[in-house]
Design a protein around this motif. Structure first.
Motif, PDB file in Angstrom:
ATOM      1  N   ALA A  97      -5.393   7.353  -1.376  1.00  0.00           N
ATOM      2  CA  ALA A  97      -5.391   7.697  -2.012  1.00  0.00           C
ATOM      3  C   ALA A  97      -4.473   8.072  -3.491  1.00  0.00           C
ATOM      4  N   PHE A  98      -2.925   7.337  -3.216  1.00  0.00           N
ATOM      5  CA  PHE A  98      -1.939   6.907  -3.357  1.00  0.00           C
ATOM      6  C   PHE A  98      -1.839   4.898  -4.811  1.00  0.00           C
ATOM      7  N   THR A  99      -2.907   4.322  -3.652  1.00  0.00           N
ATOM      8  CA  THR A  99      -2.979   3.262  -4.741  1.00  0.00           C
ATOM      9  C   THR A  99      -4.102   3.775  -5.797  1.00  0.00           C
ATOM     10  N   ARG A 100      -5.099   4.657  -5.342  1.00  0.00           N
ATOM     11  CA  ARG A 100      -5.866   5.033  -5.975  1.00  0.00           C
ATOM     12  C   ARG A 100      -5.148   5.512  -8.057  1.00  0.00           C
TER      13      ARG A 100
ATOM     14  N   ILE B 244      -1.755   6.470 -13.173  1.00  0.00           N
ATOM     15  CA  ILE B 244      -0.562   7.579 -13.638  1.00  0.00           C
ATOM     16  C   ILE B 244       0.527   6.450 -13.362  1.00  0.00           C
ATOM     17  N   GLU B 245       1.970   6.891 -13.230  1.00  0.00           N
ATOM     18  CA  GLU B 245       3.751   5.948 -13.079  1.00  0.00           C
ATOM     19  C   GLU B 245       3.316   6.335 -11.522  1.00  0.00           C
ATOM     20  N   PRO B 246       3.721   5.200 -10.824  1.00  0.00           N
ATOM     21  CA  PRO B 246       4.126   5.726  -9.479  1.00  0.00           C
ATOM     22  C   PRO B 246       5.172   6.338  -9.371  1.00  0.00           C
ATOM     23  N   PHE B 247       6.357   6.863  -9.934  1.00  0.00           N
ATOM     24  CA  PHE B 247       7.332   7.879  -9.253  1.00  0.00           C
ATOM     25  C   PHE B 247       7.183   9.172  -9.827  1.00  0.00           C
ATOM     26  N   LEU B 248       5.760   8.978 -10.252  1.00  0.00           N
ATOM     27  CA  LEU B 248       5.115  10.405 -10.742  1.00  0.00           C
ATOM     28  C   LEU B 248       4.395  11.097  -9.480  1.00  0.00           C
TER      29      LEU B 248
ATOM     30  N   VAL C 167       6.130   4.314  -2.139  1.00  0.00           N
ATOM     31  CA  VAL C 167       5.493   4.736  -3.543  1.00  0.00           C
ATOM     32  C   VAL C 167       5.119   4.513  -4.435  1.00  0.00           C
ATOM     33  N   MET C 168       6.620   4.806  -5.160  1.00  0.00           N
ATOM     34  CA  MET C 168       7.058   4.441  -5.688  1.00  0.00           C
ATOM     35  C   MET C 168       7.406   2.890  -6.182  1.00  0.00           C
ATOM     36  N   ASN C 169       7.847   2.079  -5.362  1.00  0.00           N
ATOM     37  CA  ASN C 169       7.134   0.434  -5.158  1.00  0.00           C
ATOM     38  C   ASN C 169       6.133  -0.329  -5.126  1.00  0.00           C
ATOM     39  N   ARG C 170       5.031   0.662  -5.357  1.00  0.00           N
ATOM     40  CA  ARG C 170       3.704  -0.003  -5.442  1.00  0.00           C
ATOM     41  C   ARG C 170       3.778  -0.460  -3.939  1.00  0.00           C
ATOM     42  N   ALA C 171       3.863   0.307  -3.106  1.00  0.00           N
ATOM     43  CA  ALA C 171       3.391  -0.408  -1.207  1.00  0.00           C
ATOM     44  C   ALA C 171       1.985  -0.626  -1.435  1.00  0.00           C
ATOM     45  N   PRO C 172       1.451  -1.406  -0.808  1.00  0.00           N
ATOM     46  CA  PRO C 172      -0.236  -1.206  -0.735  1.00  0.00           C
ATOM     47  C   PRO C 172      -0.082  -0.647   0.302  1.00  0.00           C
ATOM     48  N   ALA C 173      -1.951   0.015   0.736  1.00  0.00           N
ATOM     49  CA  ALA C 173      -2.290   1.245   0.983  1.00  0.00           C
ATOM     50  C   ALA C 173      -2.023   0.734   2.827  1.00  0.00           C
ATOM     51  N   SER C 174      -1.975  -1.003   3.292  1.00  0.00           N
ATOM     52  CA  SER C 174      -1.982  -0.624   4.893  1.00  0.00           C
ATOM     53  C   SER C 174      -0.423  -0.973   5.017  1.00  0.00           C
TER      54      SER C 174
END
Length: 580
Positions: free
Chosen positions: A425-428, A434-438, A519-526
């Motif tokens: 859901a975060f990567t979607r 949407i900005e990662p920090f938001l 999440v803010m660093n765009r880590a992958p879902a895995s």
């Protein structure tokens, strides 16, 4: 067979005295004249204090007739030509077999002389009558003759006609169009009775197939062979009921039907699409009422339910429920809203459509045709001073941005996403723009869910499962010996499927302070999933194993909803190690 000899036979066998027979007969006739639909045999069985089947067995013995169990009977196709569809359905009779030139016919009421005469006339030869319960005969009639067969027989008297646009003439009981209406109503009624959520009319070159989706699985409905002949009329009838343009057959259309079945309001969403062999029609059945599951009935274990109750009372943030279409996301959201609904909270929802009506909650249906989309509705909802907002689905960037802004300005927001698991859901959201920090600062929790079919309680039995198969499937090795694996053998209650009803399995990911930076660093879902599991998250399959250990569902069902199709085939196709 007149009533006088019957009275004597019943008295001699001890089933009923002549006085009882006369009293039962008078009472049954009075009930029938008052609108009662109970058969004479069923009425007498109830008066005598027996079940209909037991009464029929005793009656068969008294008459010297045979009693037949239709469950294990296979009827040859050529016998259906001996008894017409109209007679079979009108009198509830079923040709069972033919032996030595004698046609054996199952009936439920040996006291009906018109039925006996009609069968003997159509058989045009010697007949042996067998006794069986009416419900079993009617079930077999639908199986062999097809749903709505008697209605199609009425339609066959005339050439099939198609309803024309603007044709407002009155429909009488003798019109073929009245039979079209009756057939469509029968299909919807059967679907409702079987707990179906969808009905699909699917045309092919030489057939029209109707399938019901029951407990998430499609089942083909038996239909009379001449159904293709009436395809155009049936589809036109559905389009008329749902307010569509019946003259337009080249473009997809959407419509809606509101019907009442057994005092329940049913909202039916209708969709048509053109195919090479005609229009394909899908109907989604939704119960419009206050019937929904509470939070305690969704299948959560105690610890998960406790965490959810803590999240849904927070003053702000976003709680997302993810999963494919038909996985129960809306039902979960309604349960959350119901749990926190009170006079101190203003709750507003925007949905497509409003599936359940909740007292005390302001529910807005999406109307894309007039510009009322999720984004537009959500923007105006925020001017209505809500405490809690529920958005049916986050489909686009605009809706996602408004939902996040609402959570950051002091609103608790519930919504759904179409992702396979909770971490995705975060990567979607980030992929939407949407900005990662938001995302990291607004999302409080994500719950992925699926629906598994539950084992039928009426035919549940122990199941032997190969140990290597379980290990290959991912079942905890240390818990295999202590688990009593169950399955449903199949019975009349569950249509021989072994399953009846559905329950959720869940994957709840709470956003902790250690996960937000990832999440803010765009880590992958895995990577997010590994961190969540280290913090105590239970995956969908792990929650499924808990339901297996509790005897609620089966290994195959958990694998069906949590694995890729290829993996499931690899596991279930292993003849050496699969379940017994």
């Amino acid at each position: 067979m007149s009533h006088s000899p019957l009275k004597t036979v019943l008295a001699r066998s001890g089933l009923a005295s002549p006085e009882q027979w006369d009293a039962w007969n008078r009472a049954w006739r009075a009930a029938t004249e008052s609108g009662g639909t109970e058969t004479r045999v069923a009425f007498m069985a109830r008066e005598a204090g027996w079940s209909e089947d037991v009464f029929l067995q005793k009656l068969a013995s008294a008459l010297g007739w045979a009693h037949v169990e239709l469950k294990g009977v296979t009827v040859p196709a050529e016998l259906f030509k001996r008894i017409s569809t109209k007679t079979a359905f009108q009198h509830s009779v079923l040709p069972v077999s033919e032996e030595g030139g004698v046609l054996r016919v199952a009936v439920s009421d040996p006291f009906d002389p018109s039925m006996l005469g009609a069968v003997q006339f159509e058989a045009a030869g010697p007949v042996e009558f067998l006794l069986a319960p009416k419900a079993e005969i009617e079930k077999s009639l639908k199986k062999y003759y097809g749903v709505g067969a008697e209605t199609l027989d009425e339609m066959a008297e005339d050439e099939p006609v198609e309803l024309e646009l603007g044709d407002n003439r009155e429909i009488t009981g003798d019109d073929q169009e009245a039979s079209v209406i009756k057939f469509v109503n029968q299909v919807i009624w059967e679907a409702f009775k079987d707990r179906a959520t969808d009905i699909h009319f699917e045309p092919s070159e030489d057939d029209l197939r109707i399938r019901y989706r029951i407990d998430g699985i499609l089942h083909q409905t038996p239909l009379p062979p001449q159904i293709k002949r009436y395809q155009a009329a049936l589809i036109s009838r559905i389009k008329v009921m749902s307010g569509m343009n019946i003259a337009e057959k080249r473009l997809p259309q959407d419509g809606r039907i509101n019907v009442r079945i057994k005092n329940e309001e049913i909202d039916i969403r209708v969709s048509t699409v053109p195919t090479v062999w005609g229009e394909s029609v899908s109907l989604r059945l939704l119960t419009r009422g206050k019937i929904f599951f509470g939070l305690e009935k969704l299948g959560f274990d105690a610890s998960t339910e406790s965490v959810i109750r803590e999240i849904i009372v927070k003053p702000h943030g976003i709680f997302l429920v993810t999963g494919p279409t038909g996985s129960g996301k809306s039902t979960s959201l309604y349960a959350f809203l119901s749990a926190i609904n009170s006079v101190t909270k203003r709750i507003i929802t925007i949905e497509d459509p409003v599936e359940y009506e909740l007292r005390g909650i302001n529910q807005i249906p999406v109307r894309s045709d007039i510009g009322l989309t999720f984004a537009v509705g959500l923007r105006h909802i925020l001017r209505q001073d809500p405490n809690v907002v529920m958005v049916g689905e986050i489909r686009d960037l605009e809706t996602a941005e408004i939902a996040i802004r609402a959570s950051l300005t002091g609103h608790l927001v519930f919504s759904t996403l179409h992702t396979n698991d909770a971490p995705s859901a975060f990567t979607r959201l980030i992929d939407m723009g949407i900005e990662p920090f938001l995302v990291a600062s607004s999302v409080e929790a994500v719950m992925a869910q699926r629906l598994v079919r539950t084992i039928c309680k009426h035919c549940a039995t122990r199941q032997k499962v190969d140990r290597q198969y379980l290990i290959k499937a991912g079942f905890p090795p240390g818990e295999i010996d202590a688990t009593a694996f169950m399955k449903g053998q199949g019975c009349e209650e569950c249509r021989q499927l072994g399953y009846q009803g559905r329950l959720g399995i869940h994957e709840l990911m709470v956003v902790s302070e250690s996960i937000r930076p990832m999440v803010m660093n765009r880590a992958p879902a895995s990577t997010l999933g590994q961190a969540a599991r280290a913090a105590g998250m239970r995956t969908l399959r792990e929650d499924g194993w808990r339901k297996v250990k509790a005897g609620i569902t089966t290994i195959e069902e958990v694998l069906r909803v949590t694995q890729t199709e290829e993996h499931v085939k690899g596991l279930l196709g292993d003849e050496k190690g699969g379940p017994a």
